[in-house]
Design a protein around this motif. Sequence first.
Motif, PDB file in Angstrom:
ATOM      1  N   GLN A  65       0.831  -1.095  -0.002  1.00  0.00           N
ATOM      2  CA  GLN A  65      -0.112  -0.017  -0.189  1.00  0.00           C
ATOM      3  C   GLN A  65       0.823   1.479   0.210  1.00  0.00           C
ATOM      4  OE1 GLN A  65      -3.489  -0.002  -0.449  1.00  0.00           O
ATOM      5  NE2 GLN A  65      -3.005  -2.218  -0.723  1.00  0.00           N
ATOM      6  N   SER A  66       0.216   2.336  -0.322  1.00  0.00           N
ATOM      7  CA  SER A  66       1.047   3.532  -0.350  1.00  0.00           C
ATOM      8  C   SER A  66       1.644   3.956   0.978  1.00  0.00           C
ATOM      9  CB  SER A  66      -0.075   4.712  -0.673  1.00  0.00           C
ATOM     10  OG  SER A  66       0.557   5.932  -0.088  1.00  0.00           O
ATOM     11  N   TYR A  67       2.697   4.475   0.910  1.00  0.00           N
ATOM     12  CA  TYR A  67       3.422   4.792   2.154  1.00  0.00           C
ATOM     13  C   TYR A  67       2.584   6.155   2.789  1.00  0.00           C
ATOM     14  CZ  TYR A  67       7.415   2.516   0.125  1.00  0.00           C
ATOM     15  OH  TYR A  67       8.105   1.465  -0.339  1.00  0.00           O
ATOM     16  N   GLN A  68       1.951   6.599   2.174  1.00  0.00           N
ATOM     17  CA  GLN A  68       0.960   7.792   2.763  1.00  0.00           C
ATOM     18  C   GLN A  68      -0.267   7.435   3.413  1.00  0.00           C
ATOM     19  OE1 GLN A  68       2.452  10.590  -0.398  1.00  0.00           O
ATOM     20  NE2 GLN A  68       2.059  12.249   1.083  1.00  0.00           N
ATOM     21  N   GLY A  69      -0.681   6.407   3.083  1.00  0.00           N
ATOM     22  CA  GLY A  69      -1.867   5.692   3.264  1.00  0.00           C
ATOM     23  C   GLY A  69      -2.854   6.082   2.182  1.00  0.00           C
ATOM     24  N   LEU A  70      -4.124   5.345   2.251  1.00  0.00           N
ATOM     25  CA  LEU A  70      -4.857   5.564   1.097  1.00  0.00           C
ATOM     26  C   LEU A  70      -5.488   7.108   1.180  1.00  0.00           C
ATOM     27  CD1 LEU A  70      -7.441   2.585   1.714  1.00  0.00           C
ATOM     28  CD2 LEU A  70      -6.008   2.954  -0.370  1.00  0.00           C
ATOM     29  N   PRO A  71      -5.559   7.757  -0.100  1.00  0.00           N
ATOM     30  CA  PRO A  71      -6.063   9.184   0.009  1.00  0.00           C
ATOM     31  C   PRO A  71      -7.331   9.380   0.897  1.00  0.00           C
ATOM     32  CG  PRO A  71      -5.532   8.544  -2.133  1.00  0.00           C
ATOM     33  CD  PRO A  71      -5.340   7.376  -1.408  1.00  0.00           C
ATOM     34  N   GLN A  72      -8.086   8.317   0.587  1.00  0.00           N
ATOM     35  CA  GLN A  72      -9.753   8.265   1.474  1.00  0.00           C
ATOM     36  C   GLN A  72      -9.467   8.271   3.061  1.00  0.00           C
ATOM     37  OE1 GLN A  72      -8.752   6.416  -1.165  1.00  0.00           O
ATOM     38  NE2 GLN A  72     -10.499   4.942  -1.522  1.00  0.00           N
ATOM     39  N   LEU A  73      -8.436   7.603   3.414  1.00  0.00           N
ATOM     40  CA  LEU A  73      -8.025   7.594   4.920  1.00  0.00           C
ATOM     41  C   LEU A  73      -7.625   8.763   5.178  1.00  0.00           C
ATOM     42  CD1 LEU A  73      -7.606   6.185   7.590  1.00  0.00           C
ATOM     43  CD2 LEU A  73      -5.401   5.601   6.851  1.00  0.00           C
ATOM     44  N   ARG A  74      -6.741   9.764   4.617  1.00  0.00           N
ATOM     45  CA  ARG A  74      -6.223  10.876   4.834  1.00  0.00           C
ATOM     46  C   ARG A  74      -7.612  11.871   4.988  1.00  0.00           C
ATOM     47  NH1 ARG A  74      -2.724  12.268   1.158  1.00  0.00           N
ATOM     48  NH2 ARG A  74      -2.578   9.889   0.232  1.00  0.00           N
ATOM     49  N   GLU A  75      -8.490  11.685   3.845  1.00  0.00           N
ATOM     50  CA  GLU A  75      -9.625  12.544   3.946  1.00  0.00           C
ATOM     51  C   GLU A  75     -10.509  12.502   5.015  1.00  0.00           C
ATOM     52  OE1 GLU A  75     -10.987  11.809  -0.085  1.00  0.00           O
ATOM     53  OE2 GLU A  75      -9.405  12.827  -0.961  1.00  0.00           O
ATOM     54  N   ALA A  76     -10.570  11.096   5.624  1.00  0.00           N
ATOM     55  CA  ALA A  76     -11.297  10.774   6.651  1.00  0.00           C
ATOM     56  C   ALA A  76     -10.676  11.202   7.867  1.00  0.00           C
ATOM     57  CB  ALA A  76     -11.714   9.386   6.606  1.00  0.00           C
ATOM     58  N   ILE A  77      -9.302  11.319   8.005  1.00  0.00           N
ATOM     59  CA  ILE A  77      -8.889  12.023   9.156  1.00  0.00           C
ATOM     60  C   ILE A  77      -9.088  13.487   9.248  1.00  0.00           C
ATOM     61  CG2 ILE A  77      -6.647  12.214  10.347  1.00  0.00           C
ATOM     62  CD1 ILE A  77      -5.792   9.638   9.237  1.00  0.00           C
ATOM     63  N   ALA A  78      -8.942  14.069   8.032  1.00  0.00           N
ATOM     64  CA  ALA A  78      -8.902  15.542   7.932  1.00  0.00           C
ATOM     65  C   ALA A  78     -10.639  15.751   8.319  1.00  0.00           C
ATOM     66  CB  ALA A  78      -8.865  16.092   6.424  1.00  0.00           C
ATOM     67  N   ASP A  79     -11.547  15.182   7.637  1.00  0.00           N
ATOM     68  CA  ASP A  79     -12.935  15.362   8.155  1.00  0.00           C
ATOM     69  C   ASP A  79     -13.144  15.211   9.631  1.00  0.00           C
ATOM     70  OD1 ASP A  79     -13.374  15.702   5.379  1.00  0.00           O
ATOM     71  OD2 ASP A  79     -14.399  13.732   5.258  1.00  0.00           O
ATOM     72  N   PHE A  80     -12.374  14.209  10.224  1.00  0.00           N
ATOM     73  CA  PHE A  80     -12.725  13.971  11.783  1.00  0.00           C
ATOM     74  C   PHE A  80     -11.798  15.052  12.574  1.00  0.00           C
ATOM     75  CE2 PHE A  80     -10.792  11.931  15.588  1.00  0.00           C
ATOM     76  CZ  PHE A  80     -12.127  11.342  16.122  1.00  0.00           C
ATOM     77  N   TYR A  81     -11.021  15.662  11.944  1.00  0.00           N
ATOM     78  CA  TYR A  81     -10.284  16.735  12.673  1.00  0.00           C
ATOM     79  C   TYR A  81     -11.226  17.916  12.580  1.00  0.00           C
ATOM     80  CZ  TYR A  81      -6.297  15.501  15.459  1.00  0.00           C
ATOM     81  OH  TYR A  81      -5.481  15.026  16.422  1.00  0.00           O
ATOM     82  N   GLN A  82     -11.722  18.193  11.292  1.00  0.00           N
ATOM     83  CA  GLN A  82     -12.653  19.435  11.311  1.00  0.00           C
ATOM     84  C   GLN A  82     -13.920  19.302  12.089  1.00  0.00           C
ATOM     85  OE1 GLN A  82     -11.842  21.811   8.543  1.00  0.00           O
ATOM     86  NE2 GLN A  82     -12.849  22.804  10.262  1.00  0.00           N
ATOM     87  N   SER A  83     -14.447  18.240  11.907  1.00  0.00           N
ATOM     88  CA  SER A  83     -15.720  18.219  12.830  1.00  0.00           C
ATOM     89  C   SER A  83     -15.546  17.926  14.270  1.00  0.00           C
ATOM     90  CB  SER A  83     -16.596  16.888  12.185  1.00  0.00           C
ATOM     91  OG  SER A  83     -16.159  15.703  12.530  1.00  0.00           O
ATOM     92  N   LYS A  84     -14.520  17.324  14.684  1.00  0.00           N
ATOM     93  CA  LYS A  84     -14.521  16.958  16.299  1.00  0.00           C
ATOM     94  C   LYS A  84     -13.636  18.154  16.865  1.00  0.00           C
ATOM     95  CE  LYS A  84     -16.214  13.133  16.200  1.00  0.00           C
ATOM     96  NZ  LYS A  84     -17.686  12.967  16.195  1.00  0.00           N
TER      97      LYS A  84
END
Length: 380
Positions: A65-84
């Motif tokens: 897998q990508s060294y930076q993780g799936l783009p969707q995982l990074r997007e989910a983390i960004a959304d989590f940080y935004q909403s929480k």
Amino acid sequence: MITADRLQSVQEYYFSKKLREVRGLVNEGRPIINMGIGSPDLAPSPKVLQTLKEAISDMGAHQYQSYQGLPQLREAIADFYQSKFDVTVDPAGEILPLMGSKEGIMHISMAFLNEGDEVLLPNPGYPTYAAVTNLVGGKPVMYSLKGENGWFPDLDELSQMDLSKVKLMWVSYPHMPTGAMAKKEQLKSLVNFARSNDILLVNDNPYSFVLSNNPTSILSIDGAKDCTLELNSLSKTFNMAGWRVGMVLGNKEHINAVLKVKSNMDSGMFYGIQKGAIAALQSGPEWFEALDEVYNKRRELMFNLVEKLGCEYDKNAVGMFVWSKLPKNASPSEEFIDQVLYEKDIFIAPGTIFGSNGEGYIRFSLCVKEEKITEAIERF
Ligand SMILES: Cc1ncc(COP(=O)(O)O)c(C=O)c1O
């Protein structure tokens, strides 16, 4: 074969040794109740488990897998940080998924420390900060946390020290092991302290969603990204400690430095785990309410146990542990917990494993079922 010199600087992790002893007692047939370690015994959400199961048949699921993780995982983390946390982070460059936040402690240290660089570490605090600092040839400089100061560092006192060699400072709010929270103003003062002394500040934040009704990220402080990184984790928030999913967030330059280390150490996180992690991060409010409901009930019972032992504790503390003072005239922490272990078959963590300021304290984990806590109360 003679081992590397760096191994002289660390010891086997306390829990690794002590849990061997505890397992030995279990094998002898003793009814041990383990209140030592913070490993969630609850299950991840059914949606997370289902997502993992389905993911294993996806095309490419078993490749590197990508060294930076799936783009969707990074997007989910960004959304989590935004909403929480009301924090905006760019999923393209300001987030790096990790295999647990623990590995991030090593990666960050390898990315920023040279031999002899000094590192400010909390006493009491998570023992891994000091172990890793030693392993990479840095010099731990402990800063004192005391109950009377709300387990927050005296930044005026620290500012009087020679900080010219200090490169990194570790903080963890909500604080482990004491459960102390830092107010926004306090986080701001930490960021200002780091900025004015040219220190990279790292907030290790895995407990923000356990019994804390006000989750806070240090990245919500204006300008924090200039000099601050934050570690977070799915281990405690989503009962996924064994999955090994965490993250580091900060500015692109700092994240790239960590990626430079990490991309030379592993070859990506298993696809199914990343998909499950995305599902977890997208959990609705009912997940967090249910988690707190379980831990709240356990904590109330744990308070009863702690009171029965004659220990004092702070009712306002948050997180996964009850941190308590030893009863008056009790023996030192490690002797005390051994007495309880061998006389009552209950394992509690001694405060000293978190540093010398932990002497006089013991830590009870809430990763224990209600009936076991009730049974422990009965044993006293
Ligand atoms: C303060 C602190 N930081 C980091 C960790 C590691 O968490 P993870 O499971 O994300 O590696 C722990 C685990 O107990 C912890 O207590």
